[in-house]
Design a protein around this motif. Structure first.
Motif, PDB file in Angstrom:
ATOM      1  N   VAL A  89      11.791  -8.438  12.608  1.00 52.76           N
ATOM      2  CA  VAL A  89      11.315  -8.483  11.225  1.00 52.76           C
ATOM      3  C   VAL A  89      10.908  -7.075  10.808  1.00 52.76           C
ATOM      4  O   VAL A  89      10.143  -6.409  11.494  1.00 52.76           O
ATOM      5  N   GLU A  90      11.431  -6.627   9.667  1.00 51.75           N
ATOM      6  CA  GLU A  90      11.032  -5.325   9.131  1.00 51.75           C
ATOM      7  C   GLU A  90       9.640  -5.447   8.532  1.00 51.75           C
ATOM      8  O   GLU A  90       9.372  -6.369   7.760  1.00 51.75           O
ATOM      9  N   THR A  91       8.770  -4.515   8.909  1.00 52.88           N
ATOM     10  CA  THR A  91       7.402  -4.534   8.405  1.00 52.88           C
ATOM     11  C   THR A  91       7.028  -3.156   7.875  1.00 52.88           C
ATOM     12  O   THR A  91       7.698  -2.164   8.142  1.00 52.88           O
ATOM     13  N   SER A  92       5.913  -3.134   7.186  1.00 46.61           N
ATOM     14  CA  SER A  92       5.317  -1.862   6.804  1.00 46.61           C
ATOM     15  C   SER A  92       4.641  -1.269   8.027  1.00 46.61           C
ATOM     16  O   SER A  92       4.506  -1.921   9.065  1.00 46.61           O
ATOM     17  N   GLU A  93       4.193  -0.052   7.877  1.00 45.48           N
ATOM     18  CA  GLU A  93       3.290   0.516   8.869  1.00 45.48           C
ATOM     19  C   GLU A  93       1.934  -0.174   8.696  1.00 45.48           C
ATOM     20  O   GLU A  93       1.693  -0.865   7.698  1.00 45.48           O
ATOM     21  N   ILE A  94       1.038   0.030   9.607  1.00 48.77           N
ATOM     22  CA  ILE A  94      -0.314  -0.509   9.502  1.00 48.77           C
ATOM     23  C   ILE A  94      -1.062   0.293   8.450  1.00 48.77           C
ATOM     24  O   ILE A  94      -1.035   1.529   8.462  1.00 48.77           O
ATOM     25  N   THR A  95      -1.713  -0.406   7.527  1.00 50.89           N
ATOM     26  CA  THR A  95      -2.426   0.228   6.422  1.00 50.89           C
ATOM     27  C   THR A  95      -3.916  -0.088   6.515  1.00 50.89           C
ATOM     28  O   THR A  95      -4.324  -1.214   6.225  1.00 50.89           O
ATOM     29  N   PRO A  96      -4.748   0.887   6.931  1.00 46.24           N
ATOM     30  CA  PRO A  96      -6.187   0.640   6.970  1.00 46.24           C
ATOM     31  C   PRO A  96      -6.811   0.856   5.586  1.00 46.24           C
ATOM     32  O   PRO A  96      -6.541   1.864   4.930  1.00 46.24           O
ATOM     33  N   LEU A  97      -7.604  -0.120   5.155  1.00 47.36           N
ATOM     34  CA  LEU A  97      -8.343  -0.033   3.897  1.00 47.36           C
ATOM     35  C   LEU A  97      -9.784  -0.438   4.171  1.00 47.36           C
ATOM     36  O   LEU A  97     -10.085  -1.008   5.221  1.00 47.36           O
ATOM     37  N   ASP A  98     -10.669  -0.181   3.225  1.00 43.73           N
ATOM     38  CA  ASP A  98     -12.078  -0.524   3.433  1.00 43.73           C
ATOM     39  C   ASP A  98     -12.282  -2.022   3.653  1.00 43.73           C
ATOM     40  O   ASP A  98     -13.221  -2.427   4.327  1.00 43.73           O
ATOM     41  N   TRP A  99     -11.450  -2.861   3.068  1.00 48.94           N
ATOM     42  CA  TRP A  99     -11.616  -4.313   3.123  1.00 48.94           C
ATOM     43  C   TRP A  99     -10.709  -4.977   4.162  1.00 48.94           C
ATOM     44  O   TRP A  99     -10.569  -6.189   4.193  1.00 48.94           O
ATOM     45  N   GLY A 100     -10.111  -4.176   5.040  1.00 49.03           N
ATOM     46  CA  GLY A 100      -9.301  -4.725   6.118  1.00 49.03           C
ATOM     47  C   GLY A 100      -8.129  -3.831   6.457  1.00 49.03           C
ATOM     48  O   GLY A 100      -7.850  -2.848   5.770  1.00 49.03           O
ATOM     49  N   THR A 101      -7.462  -4.199   7.519  1.00 50.50           N
ATOM     50  CA  THR A 101      -6.267  -3.490   7.959  1.00 50.50           C
ATOM     51  C   THR A 101      -5.084  -4.405   7.680  1.00 50.50           C
ATOM     52  O   THR A 101      -5.113  -5.587   8.042  1.00 50.50           O
ATOM     53  N   PHE A 102      -4.034  -3.859   7.047  1.00 51.95           N
ATOM     54  CA  PHE A 102      -2.940  -4.695   6.550  1.00 51.95           C
ATOM     55  C   PHE A 102      -1.587  -4.304   7.135  1.00 51.95           C
ATOM     56  O   PHE A 102      -1.344  -3.140   7.453  1.00 51.95           O
ATOM     57  N   VAL A 103      -0.725  -5.308   7.217  1.00 50.98           N
ATOM     58  CA  VAL A 103       0.693  -5.150   7.519  1.00 50.98           C
ATOM     59  C   VAL A 103       1.426  -6.037   6.521  1.00 50.98           C
ATOM     60  O   VAL A 103       0.986  -7.157   6.227  1.00 50.98           O
ATOM     61  N   TYR A 104       2.544  -5.551   6.011  1.00 54.80           N
ATOM     62  CA  TYR A 104       3.295  -6.282   4.998  1.00 54.80           C
ATOM     63  C   TYR A 104       4.724  -6.528   5.467  1.00 54.80           C
ATOM     64  O   TYR A 104       5.315  -5.680   6.141  1.00 54.80           O
ATOM     65  N   PHE A 105       5.274  -7.695   5.089  1.00 49.53           N
ATOM     66  CA  PHE A 105       6.682  -7.969   5.329  1.00 49.53           C
ATOM     67  C   PHE A 105       7.171  -8.936   4.269  1.00 49.53           C
ATOM     68  O   PHE A 105       6.363  -9.545   3.550  1.00 49.53           O
ATOM     69  N   SER A 106       8.475  -9.059   4.154  1.00 48.71           N
ATOM     70  CA  SER A 106       9.097  -9.986   3.205  1.00 48.71           C
ATOM     71  C   SER A 106      10.098 -10.853   3.937  1.00 48.71           C
ATOM     72  O   SER A 106      10.684 -10.440   4.938  1.00 48.71           O
ATOM     73  N   ASP A 107      10.306 -12.059   3.413  1.00 50.52           N
ATOM     74  CA  ASP A 107      11.342 -12.914   3.970  1.00 50.52           C
ATOM     75  C   ASP A 107      12.691 -12.515   3.368  1.00 50.52           C
ATOM     76  O   ASP A 107      12.758 -11.607   2.520  1.00 50.52           O
ATOM     77  N   PRO A 108      13.795 -13.134   3.792  1.00 49.62           N
ATOM     78  CA  PRO A 108      15.110 -12.730   3.281  1.00 49.62           C
ATOM     79  C   PRO A 108      15.270 -12.846   1.767  1.00 49.62           C
ATOM     80  O   PRO A 108      16.103 -12.158   1.173  1.00 49.62           O
ATOM     81  N   ASP A 109      14.458 -13.691   1.112  1.00 54.10           N
ATOM     82  CA  ASP A 109      14.530 -13.828  -0.345  1.00 54.10           C
ATOM     83  C   ASP A 109      13.627 -12.853  -1.077  1.00 54.10           C
ATOM     84  O   ASP A 109      13.689 -12.741  -2.293  1.00 54.10           O
ATOM     85  N   GLY A 110      12.740 -12.179  -0.351  1.00 54.07           N
ATOM     86  CA  GLY A 110      11.815 -11.248  -0.987  1.00 54.07           C
ATOM     87  C   GLY A 110      10.421 -11.798  -1.212  1.00 54.07           C
ATOM     88  O   GLY A 110       9.590 -11.123  -1.826  1.00 54.07           O
ATOM     89  N   ASN A 111      10.132 -13.018  -0.740  1.00 52.21           N
ATOM     90  CA  ASN A 111       8.753 -13.503  -0.781  1.00 52.21           C
ATOM     91  C   ASN A 111       7.920 -12.556   0.073  1.00 52.21           C
ATOM     92  O   ASN A 111       8.323 -12.201   1.182  1.00 52.21           O
TER      93      ASN A 111
END
Length: 124
Positions: A89-111
């Motif tokens: 699965v293609e993901t973003s890099e890890i994104t640290p923010l004040d309100w949490g650490t995030f990773v993002y991905f999309s399904d094949p349709d773009g959800n």
């Protein structure tokens, strides 16, 4: 009185491809797959450890494929990202923010999915 979110629709264009992605790549449980009639196929999938499932299928929502955005809380953004990467699965890099650490991905349709590791609570 308790109000519990238990099922969220995720609009997809190809039910079988989406089911394969969510079960075999992301790691959701394949709870239920039933064709009710020629206009309704109900496929319920659940993220590991979640009390809330998603439904994909035919006739389950009027939303356009790729229009859903969902956030999941995970114990470790790094571990969740590694699991996704290990399963293609293609993901973003890890994104640290004040309100949490995030990773993002999309399904094949773009959800779009946001995985959030909550910040540590300050010592009290």
């Amino acid at each position: 009185m308790d109000w519990k979110i238990e099922l969220v629709p995720v609009p997809v264009s190809d039910v079988d491809a989406a089911k394969n992605f969510y079960v075999n790549q992301v790691g959701f449980a394949d709870d239920f797959d039933q064709r009710v009639d020629e206009n309704l196929r109900f496929v319920q999938l659940t993220p590991p450890g979640s009390a809330c499932s998603v439904v994909i299928g035919e006739g389950t929502t009027d939303m356009l494929p790729g229009s859903q955005r969902i956030q999941i809380v995970v114990p470790s953004a790094a571990d969740a990202r590694q699991h996704l990467v290990d399963h293609g699965v293609e993901t973003s890099e890890i994104t640290p923010l004040d309100w949490g650490t995030f990773v993002y991905f999309s399904d094949p349709d773009g959800n779009q999915w946001s995985l959030q590791e909550l910040p540590a609570l300050p010592d009290q």
